[in-house]
Design a protein around this motif. Structure first.
Motif, PDB file in Angstrom:
ATOM      1  N   ALA A 163       0.824  -1.213   0.000  1.00 54.66           N
ATOM      2  CA  ALA A 163       0.000   0.000   0.000  1.00 54.66           C
ATOM      3  C   ALA A 163       0.859   1.265   0.000  1.00 54.66           C
ATOM      4  O   ALA A 163       0.324   2.372  -0.102  1.00 54.66           O
ATOM      5  CB  ALA A 163      -0.918   0.007   1.218  1.00 54.66           C
ATOM      6  N   GLY A 164       2.176   1.119   0.138  1.00 53.16           N
ATOM      7  CA  GLY A 164       3.074   2.273   0.150  1.00 53.16           C
ATOM      8  C   GLY A 164       3.059   3.046   1.447  1.00 53.16           C
ATOM      9  O   GLY A 164       3.420   4.227   1.469  1.00 53.16           O
ATOM     10  N   ILE A 165       2.670   2.393   2.554  1.00 54.22           N
ATOM     11  CA  ILE A 165       2.569   3.061   3.847  1.00 54.22           C
ATOM     12  C   ILE A 165       3.815   2.746   4.670  1.00 54.22           C
ATOM     13  O   ILE A 165       4.030   1.602   5.063  1.00 54.22           O
ATOM     14  CB  ILE A 165       1.311   2.602   4.614  1.00 54.22           C
ATOM     15  N   SER A 203      10.604   7.501  -1.610  1.00 54.06           N
ATOM     16  CA  SER A 203      10.558   6.066  -1.384  1.00 54.06           C
ATOM     17  C   SER A 203       9.790   5.401  -2.514  1.00 54.06           C
ATOM     18  O   SER A 203       8.767   5.913  -2.972  1.00 54.06           O
ATOM     19  CB  SER A 203       9.897   5.747  -0.042  1.00 54.06           C
ATOM     20  N   LEU A 204      10.312   4.252  -2.938  1.00 56.11           N
ATOM     21  CA  LEU A 204       9.712   3.483  -4.010  1.00 56.11           C
ATOM     22  C   LEU A 204       9.460   2.056  -3.530  1.00 56.11           C
ATOM     23  O   LEU A 204      10.067   1.597  -2.555  1.00 56.11           O
ATOM     24  CB  LEU A 204      10.630   3.467  -5.241  1.00 56.11           C
ATOM     25  N   LEU A 205       8.582   1.372  -4.226  1.00 52.56           N
ATOM     26  CA  LEU A 205       8.312  -0.029  -3.964  1.00 52.56           C
ATOM     27  C   LEU A 205       9.266  -0.873  -4.798  1.00 52.56           C
ATOM     28  O   LEU A 205       9.533  -0.556  -5.966  1.00 52.56           O
ATOM     29  CB  LEU A 205       6.864  -0.343  -4.327  1.00 52.56           C
ATOM     30  N   ALA A 206       9.816  -1.938  -4.196  1.00 53.35           N
ATOM     31  CA  ALA A 206      10.759  -2.783  -4.922  1.00 53.35           C
ATOM     32  C   ALA A 206      10.622  -4.224  -4.469  1.00 53.35           C
ATOM     33  O   ALA A 206      10.196  -4.518  -3.351  1.00 53.35           O
ATOM     34  CB  ALA A 206      12.185  -2.294  -4.703  1.00 53.35           C
ATOM     35  N   LEU A 207      11.027  -5.131  -5.350  1.00 56.71           N
ATOM     36  CA  LEU A 207      11.171  -6.542  -5.048  1.00 56.71           C
ATOM     37  C   LEU A 207      12.636  -6.926  -5.215  1.00 56.71           C
ATOM     38  O   LEU A 207      13.323  -6.404  -6.106  1.00 56.71           O
ATOM     39  CB  LEU A 207      10.311  -7.397  -5.976  1.00 56.71           C
ATOM     40  N   VAL A 208      13.107  -7.818  -4.360  1.00 54.22           N
ATOM     41  CA  VAL A 208      14.499  -8.263  -4.453  1.00 54.22           C
ATOM     42  C   VAL A 208      14.567  -9.740  -4.082  1.00 54.22           C
ATOM     43  O   VAL A 208      13.897 -10.187  -3.148  1.00 54.22           O
ATOM     44  CB  VAL A 208      15.424  -7.408  -3.547  1.00 54.22           C
ATOM     45  N   ALA A 209      15.362 -10.507  -4.823  1.00 56.33           N
ATOM     46  CA  ALA A 209      15.494 -11.943  -4.587  1.00 56.33           C
ATOM     47  C   ALA A 209      16.514 -12.202  -3.491  1.00 56.33           C
ATOM     48  O   ALA A 209      17.568 -12.814  -3.712  1.00 56.33           O
ATOM     49  CB  ALA A 209      15.878 -12.645  -5.885  1.00 56.33           C
ATOM     50  N   ALA A 210      16.226 -11.722  -2.307  1.00 55.65           N
ATOM     51  CA  ALA A 210      17.106 -11.855  -1.151  1.00 55.65           C
ATOM     52  C   ALA A 210      16.318 -11.451   0.080  1.00 55.65           C
ATOM     53  O   ALA A 210      15.229 -10.889  -0.020  1.00 55.65           O
ATOM     54  CB  ALA A 210      18.348 -10.973  -1.300  1.00 55.65           C
ATOM     55  N   THR A 211      16.872 -11.730   1.245  1.00 56.29           N
ATOM     56  CA  THR A 211      16.270 -11.269   2.496  1.00 56.29           C
ATOM     57  C   THR A 211      16.701  -9.833   2.748  1.00 56.29           C
ATOM     58  O   THR A 211      17.895  -9.550   2.837  1.00 56.29           O
ATOM     59  CB  THR A 211      16.711 -12.157   3.672  1.00 56.29           C
ATOM     60  N   GLN A 235      14.254  -4.701  -8.060  1.00 55.82           N
ATOM     61  CA  GLN A 235      13.368  -4.468  -9.198  1.00 55.82           C
ATOM     62  C   GLN A 235      12.282  -3.489  -8.760  1.00 55.82           C
ATOM     63  O   GLN A 235      11.417  -3.828  -7.959  1.00 55.82           O
ATOM     64  CB  GLN A 235      12.746  -5.782  -9.664  1.00 55.82           C
ATOM     65  N   LEU A 236      12.367  -2.264  -9.265  1.00 58.39           N
ATOM     66  CA  LEU A 236      11.428  -1.231  -8.845  1.00 58.39           C
ATOM     67  C   LEU A 236      10.046  -1.495  -9.412  1.00 58.39           C
ATOM     68  O   LEU A 236       9.885  -1.917 -10.557  1.00 58.39           O
ATOM     69  CB  LEU A 236      11.934   0.141  -9.282  1.00 58.39           C
ATOM     70  N   GLN A 237       9.032  -1.239  -8.562  1.00 61.68           N
ATOM     71  CA  GLN A 237       7.639  -1.494  -8.909  1.00 61.68           C
ATOM     72  C   GLN A 237       6.833  -0.197  -8.813  1.00 61.68           C
ATOM     73  O   GLN A 237       7.272   0.781  -8.208  1.00 61.68           O
ATOM     74  CB  GLN A 237       7.033  -2.530  -7.950  1.00 61.68           C
ATOM     75  N   ALA A 238       5.645  -0.214  -9.373  1.00 59.92           N
ATOM     76  CA  ALA A 238       4.786   0.970  -9.299  1.00 59.92           C
ATOM     77  C   ALA A 238       4.141   1.067  -7.924  1.00 59.92           C
ATOM     78  O   ALA A 238       3.656   0.075  -7.381  1.00 59.92           O
ATOM     79  CB  ALA A 238       3.703   0.886 -10.376  1.00 59.92           C
ATOM     80  N   LEU A 239       4.171   2.256  -7.369  1.00 60.28           N
ATOM     81  CA  LEU A 239       3.445   2.529  -6.134  1.00 60.28           C
ATOM     82  C   LEU A 239       1.951   2.692  -6.431  1.00 60.28           C
ATOM     83  O   LEU A 239       1.572   2.998  -7.575  1.00 60.28           O
ATOM     84  CB  LEU A 239       3.968   3.816  -5.485  1.00 60.28           C
TER      85      LEU A 239
END
Length: 357
Positions: free
Chosen positions: A227-229, A279-287, A345-349
């Protein structure tokens, strides 16, 4: 917050009887302390209820409670009505966030919800500024508990106790069954927090979980990320001016309310020049963990940002809110921990990064 104190709390003891197990508290982030046996395999089930055991409550009572808090926080407290909740921040004189709150009021109190690991120090700091004001602060974390409910099924379940659900984000309803607050949707799913006395939560738990699957608190925290909070934790205290974590975009700042600690710096960031960090939303293949630095391949000599919040997501990835120099997103790639670490990997907020007007 020690493991012993967790076990002795009546609500947490009740949850252990339902199959939850006590885990060692995370001293850095103050996050998950309970693992639920009923938790779904995926960290983000589409419909769930989660006991938000990592969150605490400060209650303020007295004739001057609203005016006192109004002069301390980034949002308007004096005009907070009984049908609304708000986000708010608490800053140092240098404009850096010490805490972020979900804030609401009822007929008797103003309530501040924040991570339990931050609560003692924040309550003590607020208490220092009470002076002669007619206000009393108390830790109510063991008297009222918070449940996070997500999904259309959650909304249907809640109708048993709240016939008219809050219709929009940060709308609030109080009745004999507790306080219900609608939060921002997450991945198109409605979200609610239900705050109620611990004994009532125990009475209602079996009825709710007969329909809605129980999940650990990390599922709720993950929904916050999508939710970007942002939520300030121990690892990120004093790291960010509010705009760096999009706090004004999610309703956490009122620029017309007057003075509070750090107000001049927050206002200057808003009105003088273009904001250079967001601040941006991102996914990463790691902890990933809150407080971890990130680096740009285009300028690997120094960090270009920091993880604000992170939780395990699907497919072995972590979902993150990451604070960044916006220039770093224009060239090269962003890496976790080191210049050659895993790529974010940056994602859309779910909201636009608008510039100050």
């Amino acid at each position: 917050m020690t493991e012993t104190s967790l076990v002795s709390a009546p609500w947490l003891s009740f949850l252990t009887q339902q199959g939850a197990s006590i885990a060692s508290p995370d001293s850095t982030n103050g996050t998950e302390t309970l693992q639920l046996a009923e938790a779904a395999a995926t960290p983000f089930p589409k419909q769930f209820i989660a006991p938000l055991t990592e969150l605490g409550l400060i209650a303020l009572h007295g004739d001057d409670a609203a005016s006192f808090l109004h002069n301390q926080l980034t949002n308007d407290v004096e005009r907070l009505d009984l049908g609304s909740a708000r986000l708010a921040g608490y800053c140092t004189p240098k404009g850096r966030l010490l805490a972020s709150f979900l804030m609401w009021k009822d007929a008797d109190h103003i309530w501040l919800q924040l991570p339990r690991t931050l609560l003692p120090a924040i309550q003590k700091r607020l208490q220092m500024f009470v002076l002669r004001a007619k206000v009393k602060l108390s830790d109510q974390s063991d008297q009222r508990v918070a449940l996070g409910l997500v999904g259309d099924t959650a909304a249907q379940v809640l109708l048993q106790w709240f016939p008219n659900l809050p219709a929009q984000a940060y709308a609030k309803i109080d009745n004999q069954h507790g306080t219900l607050i609608r939060l921002e949707d997450s991945r198109q799913a409605p979200r609610y927090q239900w705050i109620l006395p611990a004994d009532q939560a125990q009475d209602y738990w079996a009825q709710v979980t007969s329909v809605l699957r129980a999940a650990p608190g990390r599922a709720w925290r993950l929904s916050d990320i999508y939710a970007g909070i942002p939520v300030i934790t121990k690892a990120t205290q004093e790291q960010f001016v509010p705009q760096m974590i999009n706090f004004e975009l999610v309703g956490g700042i009122n620029f017309k309310k007057g003075c509070y600690p750090g107000q001049e710096i927050v206002a200057r960031s808003q009105y003088l020049g273009k904001l250079k960090r967001r601040s941006l939303l991102a996914l990463v293949a790691a902890t990933a963990q809150a407080g971890s630095e990130v680096f740009s391949s285009a300028d690997p000599g120094q960090p270009c940002g920091m993880i604000v919040n992170a939780e395990p997501a699907d497919d072995g990835q972590s979902a993150c809110l990451v604070e960044l120099k916006l220039a770093a997103t224009e060239n090269g790639s962003i890496h976790l921990g080191t210049p050659d670490g895993p790529v974010l990997q940056l994602q859309a907020l779910p909201y636009a990064l608008t510039e100050p007007q």
